[in-house]
Design an enzyme around this catalytic site. Sequence first.
Site, short mmCIF file in Angstrom:
data_model
loop_
_atom_site.label_atom_id
_atom_site.label_comp_id
_atom_site.label_asym_id
_atom_site.label_seq_id
_atom_site.Cartn_x
_atom_site.Cartn_y
_atom_site.Cartn_z
CG LEU A 1 -1.89 1.34 1.42
CD1 LEU A 1 -2.63 1.34 0.08
CD2 LEU A 1 -2.90 0.63 2.78
CE1 TYR A 2 5.26 5.80 2.48
CE2 TYR A 2 7.05 4.05 2.68
CZ TYR A 2 6.34 5.40 2.69
OH TYR A 2 7.44 6.44 2.94
N GLY A 3 3.87 1.66 -0.61
CA GLY A 3 5.03 1.92 -1.90
C GLY A 3 4.21 2.07 -2.95
#
Length: 248
Positions: free
Chosen positions: A155-157
């Site tokens: 999600l972050y990446g």
Amino acid sequence: MNDYAGKTALVTGATSGIGRETATKLAAAGAHVIVSGRDLQRGESTVAAIRDAGGRADFVAGDLSDADSVRHLAARALELAGGRIDVLVNNAGIFPFGPTAETQESDIDAVAAVNIKAPFLLVAALAPGMASRGNGAIVNVTTMVASFGMSGMALYGSSKAALQLLTKAWAAEFGPSGVRVNAVSPGPTRTEGTAAMGEGLDQLAATTPAGRPGQAADVADAIVFLTSDAAQNIHGAVLPVDGGRIAV
């Protein structure tokens, strides 16, 4: 190289870590810095430290998960800066880690709002003014895991990968009008926000040639360079500040 006299800068997430270091360095170089963050006490502390050192700064509270708050931030920053923002640093971000199957829909919405939508709205509000004056600089703060896959960081990446693409798209859109848009891509960096990672931060840093976490000042120095006249022919670049992780 870093003469920002007469220029104004808006830095999001500027009350701690990379953002605070960036705001402090820009102010020391002569910029009037608009410090933005969610915490009033930390914001006032950051502004006080800059002013005590002889710099100019003002604080604007902002919840970047809310579009109306983002628009208010842009408007208030312009008001405090006398109608012009010369430098925009999209530093604020959230980084929940964890397995994809355990990720809540609310997490997806929050990450998209802060890491993608807020920078988009700020650029939409401020870049046209820079373009009309024929000069300006925008730096987006991404992450090394926007460029390769890592378990637990989907999600972050992916949100930061979107911001890297936006960096290039905005460079193509606003570059012809004199606005430079670039990004920095930090690796493991020791900040208040990453303290919760504990030994995990050191383990991640051990995968890099440097073998140790970087400091917030390392990333801030790169941001200040990219917004300075010394980087006047750099457009659409993603500068790694990752201890050499890009090399392995």
